[in-house]
Design a protein around this motif. Structure first.
Motif, PDB file in Angstrom:
ATOM      1  N   SER A   4      15.062  87.076  28.870  1.00 51.22           N
ATOM      2  CA  SER A   4      15.151  85.833  28.263  1.00 51.22           C
ATOM      3  C   SER A   4      14.004  85.402  27.592  1.00 51.22           C
ATOM      4  O   SER A   4      13.844  84.558  26.730  1.00 51.22           O
ATOM      5  N   ALA A   5      12.709  85.950  28.243  1.00 54.73           N
ATOM      6  CA  ALA A   5      11.381  85.536  27.702  1.00 54.73           C
ATOM      7  C   ALA A   5      11.286  85.802  26.143  1.00 54.73           C
ATOM      8  O   ALA A   5      10.838  84.992  25.451  1.00 54.73           O
ATOM      9  N   TYR A   6      11.422  86.985  25.989  1.00 59.92           N
ATOM     10  CA  TYR A   6      11.842  87.361  24.497  1.00 59.92           C
ATOM     11  C   TYR A   6      12.579  86.489  23.542  1.00 59.92           C
ATOM     12  O   TYR A   6      12.235  86.199  22.458  1.00 59.92           O
ATOM     13  N   THR A   7      13.946  86.390  23.932  1.00 67.17           N
ATOM     14  CA  THR A   7      14.618  85.787  22.940  1.00 67.17           C
ATOM     15  C   THR A   7      14.599  84.216  22.858  1.00 67.17           C
ATOM     16  O   THR A   7      14.682  83.712  21.917  1.00 67.17           O
ATOM     17  N   THR A   8      13.975  83.649  24.025  1.00 68.13           N
ATOM     18  CA  THR A   8      13.766  82.346  23.844  1.00 68.13           C
ATOM     19  C   THR A   8      12.585  81.663  23.086  1.00 68.13           C
ATOM     20  O   THR A   8      12.693  80.975  22.409  1.00 68.13           O
ATOM     21  N   THR A   9      11.556  82.441  23.150  1.00 67.35           N
ATOM     22  CA  THR A   9      10.262  82.289  22.470  1.00 67.35           C
ATOM     23  C   THR A   9      10.682  82.805  20.949  1.00 67.35           C
ATOM     24  O   THR A   9      10.029  82.109  20.024  1.00 67.35           O
ATOM     25  N   PHE A  10      11.277  83.718  20.830  1.00 69.72           N
ATOM     26  CA  PHE A  10      11.870  84.119  19.511  1.00 69.72           C
ATOM     27  C   PHE A  10      12.444  83.087  18.932  1.00 69.72           C
ATOM     28  O   PHE A  10      12.339  82.633  17.704  1.00 69.72           O
ATOM     29  N   ALA A  11      13.576  82.373  19.477  1.00 69.41           N
ATOM     30  CA  ALA A  11      14.251  81.236  19.229  1.00 69.41           C
ATOM     31  C   ALA A  11      13.414  80.105  18.792  1.00 69.41           C
ATOM     32  O   ALA A  11      13.611  79.294  17.614  1.00 69.41           O
ATOM     33  N   ALA A  12      12.379  79.896  19.630  1.00 69.78           N
ATOM     34  CA  ALA A  12      11.598  78.603  19.650  1.00 69.78           C
ATOM     35  C   ALA A  12      10.692  78.528  18.356  1.00 69.78           C
ATOM     36  O   ALA A  12      10.554  77.481  17.635  1.00 69.78           O
ATOM     37  N   GLY A  13      10.336  79.636  17.687  1.00 71.15           N
ATOM     38  CA  GLY A  13       9.169  79.753  16.607  1.00 71.15           C
ATOM     39  C   GLY A  13       9.993  80.035  15.282  1.00 71.15           C
ATOM     40  O   GLY A  13       9.308  79.999  14.348  1.00 71.15           O
ATOM     41  N   LEU A  14      11.461  80.099  15.207  1.00 72.38           N
ATOM     42  CA  LEU A  14      11.814  80.707  13.888  1.00 72.38           C
ATOM     43  C   LEU A  14      11.913  79.578  12.998  1.00 72.38           C
ATOM     44  O   LEU A  14      11.501  80.029  11.849  1.00 72.38           O
ATOM     45  N   VAL A  15      12.323  78.504  13.165  1.00 70.96           N
ATOM     46  CA  VAL A  15      12.261  77.652  12.307  1.00 70.96           C
ATOM     47  C   VAL A  15      11.050  77.228  11.383  1.00 70.96           C
ATOM     48  O   VAL A  15      11.128  77.218  10.255  1.00 70.96           O
ATOM     49  N   VAL A  16      10.069  76.828  12.122  1.00 74.21           N
ATOM     50  CA  VAL A  16       8.651  76.502  11.570  1.00 74.21           C
ATOM     51  C   VAL A  16       8.131  77.824  11.009  1.00 74.21           C
ATOM     52  O   VAL A  16       7.416  77.593  10.082  1.00 74.21           O
ATOM     53  N   SER A  17       8.487  79.028  11.386  1.00 75.29           N
ATOM     54  CA  SER A  17       7.942  80.255  10.893  1.00 75.29           C
ATOM     55  C   SER A  17       8.692  80.384   9.413  1.00 75.29           C
ATOM     56  O   SER A  17       7.858  81.030   8.486  1.00 75.29           O
ATOM     57  N   GLY A  18       9.893  79.924   9.205  1.00 74.14           N
ATOM     58  CA  GLY A  18      10.430  79.992   8.046  1.00 74.14           C
ATOM     59  C   GLY A  18       9.849  79.123   6.974  1.00 74.14           C
ATOM     60  O   GLY A  18       9.458  79.544   5.768  1.00 74.14           O
ATOM     61  N   ARG A  19       9.258  77.974   7.333  1.00 78.00           N
ATOM     62  CA  ARG A  19       8.656  77.108   6.701  1.00 78.00           C
ATOM     63  C   ARG A  19       7.317  77.686   6.379  1.00 78.00           C
ATOM     64  O   ARG A  19       6.528  77.343   5.216  1.00 78.00           O
ATOM     65  N   LEU A  20       6.556  78.283   7.411  1.00 79.52           N
ATOM     66  CA  LEU A  20       5.215  78.694   6.959  1.00 79.52           C
ATOM     67  C   LEU A  20       5.264  79.762   5.895  1.00 79.52           C
ATOM     68  O   LEU A  20       4.443  80.009   5.024  1.00 79.52           O
ATOM     69  N   GLY A  21       6.443  80.750   5.923  1.00 83.55           N
ATOM     70  CA  GLY A  21       6.517  81.665   5.002  1.00 83.55           C
ATOM     71  C   GLY A  21       6.827  81.120   3.544  1.00 83.55           C
ATOM     72  O   GLY A  21       6.027  81.556   2.414  1.00 83.55           O
TER      73      GLY A  21
END
Length: 514
Positions: free
Chosen positions: A85-102
């Motif tokens: 869960s540590a992997y999947t949760t932090t993964f989920a947490a950063g995805l939306v803003v990472s798309g905007r950074l790209g």
């Protein structure tokens, strides 16, 4: 005749910029538009998919390696669930803003930074000396994965010619399954070949090597960014990420720890953060700003329903892989390789079906999701029946036809759901949609392990009863308890499939009305 998926909505401007509402000013820090990006080629698509492979490779591998990790680090089931869960949760947490950074700073640039970080962190996880070390490194690994994953779909959407774009989305779906299968097969082979305690560490090095190998072909990937990048909304991203972390951690640890006060406090904090998040998103859009999750996107019925379906799908997917791996190694005594072989039919059917899915859609249309989800519920109940009637040594062979059927129908559920959401998302929100899809995918995987995996162990512990007899009696009680726990979890997953089918029926009705 093409499949009856809804046509893309061409909305070049955010609703908040229409007459009568103040349009957001261009951010001062935003780089100038890069001009038209060069077209993505087949070679570039291959590099993007290779870079994406480690994301699900590590999930499939670590899912299978949980028993080896918990034994090596001397921790219990909740520790293994937390590693996942540590992997999947932090993964989920950063995805939306990472798309905007790209969108803002360049998708290939973010793809590169994320891959390098992922490769280094994956190698470092091989050196973890305790549970805390591993959980922290896995959480950082999830953030790195979240940094580059949205750039894959966004680059395909923004730079691929029409024919390659459709093929790329199908291959993206297939790559998810291929990576998960490969992770399980490689993990199973490595843990058998190497001494206990070294195998799971060596798999982390394999994960790092795959990520870093993709960097060799980066020249084939065109750089692209949005001509009108959305605002980053860092406060909104922080509220969303904090709320997800505060939700998943107590759900993972709480059931086996007896729900200590801190876990209940985190759940309350999570509810508060999500409430504040909703209010700030609504207010930001009302002021003409572009929040991290624009409410106007969620007001599109098919998009909103499709996102819920995506999370439901991955709740059951993640839970099933976790539970069947744990059960087969504990009750049937299979090693890592045996567990991987057990799931080969399931994964292979998913891949093959995903590749021929366009032909199936041309014949059936979007109602394929309704039929597939209904069949999934029946198959899950069939697996529960086999486990309940014969949880012994004959069950693995009896399960194979059901596992193959399960893999096939899951491909018919996920692929159309992904295409439906993307096709109905306004073009200005393409990056947002990609981020939301992958966010809910990872959140679903984490919640599946935490909730349904927790149900599996809780029911198993209750059914096993008190131990303390002979070793043979304890082993028999534990095995029968795990069988009861697995049956309970499978019934819950079948219920999720029924809900998915009902939502898919609503999507099909919306599509027919267009």
């Amino acid at each position: 005749m093409t499949p009856s998926l809804p046509a893309a909505v061409d909305q070049g401007t955010h609703p908040a910029t229409t007459a009568g509402t103040r349009a957001p000013a261009p951010p001062a820090a935003a780089p100038p538009a890069a001009g038209p990006a060069r077209a993505l080629t087949g070679a570039g698509l291959a590099v993007l998919l290779l870079g994406f492979l480690p994301v699900n490779f590590t999930f499939g591998a670590v899912n299978l390696l949980v028993p080896a990790i918990t034994a090596d680090l001397d921790t219990g089931p909740s520790g293994g669930q937390l590693v996942l869960s540590a992997y999947t949760t932090t993964f989920a947490a950063g995805l939306v803003v990472s798309g905007r950074l790209g969108d803002r700073y360049g998708r290939r640039r973010l793809f590169t930074v994320g891959l390098v970080s992922f490769g280094v962190l994956a190698a470092l996880t091989a050196l973890a000396q305790g549970l805390v070390d591993l959980v922290v490194l896995r959480a950082a690994l999830g953030l790195a994965a979240g940094l580059f994953t949205p750039q894959v779909l966004s680059t395909i959407q923004a730079t691929a010619p029409d024919g390659l774009r459709a093929r790329g989305i199908i291959m993206f779906t297939a790559a998810s399954a291929v990576a998960t299968i490969a992770g399980q097969v490689v993990a199973g082979a490595v843990v058998v070949a190497l001494p206990e305690g070294l195998g799971w560490r060596a798999v982390q090095l394999v994960t790092a090597a795959i990520a870093l190998a993709a960097l060799l072909g980066l020249r084939a990937v065109p750089e692209s960014r949005s001509d009108a990048p959305l605002a980053l909304d860092l406060p909104g991203a922080a509220l969303l990420g904090g709320g997800l972390m505060a939700l998943v951690v107590p759900l993972t640890i709480g059931p086996t720890a007896g729900w200590p006060a801190w876990s209940l406090g985190l759940l309350a904090a999570s509810a508060g953060m999500f409430a504040v998040f909703v209010v700030t998103q609504l207010r930001a859009e009302h002021r003409g700003l572009l929040p991290v999750v624009p409410p106007s996107v969620l007001r599109v019925p098919v998009v909103r329903i499709g996102l819920v379906m995506t999370m439901l799908f991955f709740v059951t997917y993640g839970a099933f892989l976790y539970e069947i791996s744990e059960y087969s190694q504990t009750v049937w005594g299979t090693d890592g390789w045996g567990t991987a072989v057990l799931l080969l039919g399931f994964g292979g059917a998913f891949v093959v079906t995903a590749l021929v899915l366009p032909r199936i859609l041309r014949r059936v249309g979007p109602r394929i999701m309704v039929y597939a989800a209904t069949v999934q519920a029946v198959v899950l109940l069939g697996i529960a029946l086999v486990i309940g009637v014969d949880g012994g040594q004959n069950a693995p062979l009896a399960l194979q036809p059901l596992l193959v059927a399960l893999g096939a129908v899951q491909a018919m559920m996920f692929g159309p759901a992904l295409q439906t959401v993307l096709s109905r998302t306004p073009t200005w929100a393409a990056g947002v949609a990609g981020g939301l899809l992958t966010t809910l995918q990872q959140l679903g995987l984490g919640l599946g392990v935490a909730l349904l995996g927790g149900l599996f162990h809780a029911v198993a512990d209750a059914a096993s009863g008190p131990t303390g007899g002979t070793a043979a009696a304890d082993a028999t009680g534990s095995g029968s308890g795990l069988a009861v726990g697995l049956v309970a979890a499978l019934v819950a997953q079948a219920a999720c499939a029924v809900v998915f089918a009902l939502l898919a029926h609503r999507v099909a009705r919306h599509s027919a009305a267009r």
